[in-house]
Design an enzyme around this catalytic site. Sequence first.
Site, PDB file in Angstrom:
ATOM      1  N   ASP A  51       0.688  -0.857  -0.302  1.00 41.52           N
ATOM      2  CA  ASP A  51      -0.026  -0.536   0.148  1.00 41.52           C
ATOM      3  C   ASP A  51       1.072   0.780  -0.132  1.00 41.52           C
ATOM      4  OD1 ASP A  51      -2.336   2.400   0.307  1.00 41.52           O
ATOM      5  OD2 ASP A  51      -2.975   0.575   1.410  1.00 41.52           O
ATOM      6  N   THR A 117      -4.400  12.847 -15.996  1.00 40.90           N
ATOM      7  CA  THR A 117      -5.378  13.100 -17.838  1.00 40.90           C
ATOM      8  C   THR A 117      -5.902  13.841 -17.855  1.00 40.90           C
ATOM      9  OG1 THR A 117      -7.830  12.543 -16.665  1.00 40.90           O
ATOM     10  CG2 THR A 117      -6.447  13.282 -15.322  1.00 40.90           C
ATOM     11  N   TYR A 141     -10.857  15.061  -8.683  1.00 37.64           N
ATOM     12  CA  TYR A 141      -9.646  14.281  -9.425  1.00 37.64           C
ATOM     13  C   TYR A 141      -8.569  14.700 -10.214  1.00 37.64           C
ATOM     14  CZ  TYR A 141      -8.532  10.542 -12.554  1.00 37.64           C
ATOM     15  OH  TYR A 141      -7.781  10.290 -14.376  1.00 37.64           O
ATOM     16  N   LYS A 145      -4.562  15.374 -10.025  1.00 35.43           N
ATOM     17  CA  LYS A 145      -3.310  14.519 -10.401  1.00 35.43           C
ATOM     18  C   LYS A 145      -2.903  16.324 -11.177  1.00 35.43           C
ATOM     19  CE  LYS A 145      -4.292   9.877 -11.164  1.00 35.43           C
ATOM     20  NZ  LYS A 145      -3.447   9.001 -11.578  1.00 35.43           N
ATOM     21  N   PHE A 169      -6.418  10.589 -22.403  1.00 32.01           N
ATOM     22  CA  PHE A 169      -7.932  10.645 -22.858  1.00 32.01           C
ATOM     23  C   PHE A 169      -8.982   9.830 -21.803  1.00 32.01           C
ATOM     24  CE2 PHE A 169      -8.706  15.374 -24.249  1.00 32.01           C
ATOM     25  CZ  PHE A 169      -7.041  15.629 -23.891  1.00 32.01           C
ATOM     26  N   ASN A 170     -10.166   9.354 -22.948  1.00 26.64           N
ATOM     27  CA  ASN A 170     -10.326   7.935 -22.792  1.00 26.64           C
ATOM     28  C   ASN A 170     -10.167   6.517 -23.484  1.00 26.64           C
ATOM     29  OD1 ASN A 170     -12.525  10.440 -22.505  1.00 26.64           O
ATOM     30  ND2 ASN A 170     -13.666   8.789 -21.985  1.00 26.64           N
ATOM     31  N   ARG A 276     -24.582  14.562 -16.636  1.00 28.35           N
ATOM     32  CA  ARG A 276     -24.000  14.265 -15.142  1.00 28.35           C
ATOM     33  C   ARG A 276     -23.273  15.485 -15.049  1.00 28.35           C
ATOM     34  NH1 ARG A 276     -19.757   8.757 -16.139  1.00 28.35           N
ATOM     35  NH2 ARG A 276     -18.373  10.088 -17.279  1.00 28.35           N
ATOM     36  N   GLY A 278     -20.238  16.989 -14.032  1.00 33.81           N
ATOM     37  CA  GLY A 278     -18.365  17.733 -14.269  1.00 33.81           C
ATOM     38  C   GLY A 278     -18.290  17.129 -15.744  1.00 33.81           C
TER      39      GLY A 278
END
Length: 323
Positions: A51, A117, A141, A145, A169-170, A276, A278
């Site tokens: 961890d 990201t 998020y 980053k 990206f995605n 949604r 954001g």
Amino acid sequence: MKIFVTGGAGYIGSICVEQMLNQGHEVVVFDNLSEGHRKAVDPRTRLIVGDLQKPEEIASALRKESPEAVMHFAANALVGESMTNPSKYFRNNVYGGINLLDAMMAADVKKFVFSSTCATFGPPERNPIDETLPQRPINPYGESKLIFEKILRWYDEIHGLRYVALRYFNAAGASGAYGEDHRLETHIIPNVLKVALGQKEHVNIFGNDYETPDGTCIRDYIHILDLAQAHILALGAPSSACYNLGTGGGTSVREIIAACEKVTGKKIPVVETPRRPGDPPLLIAASDKVKRELGWKPQFQSIEKIIESAWAWHLKHPGGYGD
Ligand code: UDP
């Protein structure tokens, strides 16, 4: 090269591990298995269950393994969750990352590849998004980053860290053996494929009133194998840099659903729901810098090919990794 991979049991990490092994690198995986899966770890590597929240665990693993480079995927990555639980994102993505960097410095490991990201940009003032645009994240998020990208810059300046931050990206698609199995699935392609598999009744379209040609959000979907190749190239980067990684093409939510219908041969029932929170309407990458500086050449431009690879994996693993 010997590479130490945090988060190597997760979706993107596991496929990067597989591809690095295929190209002859030696790989060790460090993962706490909170999001990752034991079965996603290629048997040619070793898994250390540990961890990043425990500085001594990561410090002793790095001291023992003494790798030449670290690839850091271990993070939380859900925009929606970050809006309700920011603490989790700053603890895991920032504090965990600092523990990793300090352990690297103590073990004299100076090469680092970081999963960043496009969420670090927030809604852009123009598309496609290149590296010169201002970074103004609109959720914890993306902020976590971006904070870590800034920390990297100072570790470079002060400790001589050589880092590459890849702003995805995605990510989508699968390799032959490994694919996308999140415990809480929020992404569009796996959710549509679950409908095709008969595991869900319909898919939601989050918002049909965006200022896009068909009213739904447009994203730049990049094949996971192209992402993996960028990580491998990043290991040889001559100096620290940040790169945006996408195909430069956009696909709307409706186009994703239509492509999934074509690939799977199944009708996908949809329910149109409000937006949604954001979600920016349009996010497309300009990846000229990574092509120019690292020689990255994406192989998959077609969304159907990306979906075909994901569908092949889901058909073979209808229950995901089964844990
Ligand atoms: N989306 C959707 N239905 C879903 C999941 C996602 O309409 O069940 C939309 C989402 O609003 C966004 C796009 O699909 O516009 C991509 O979302 P995803 O969660 O896959 O990736 P993100 O862009 O948020 O990283």
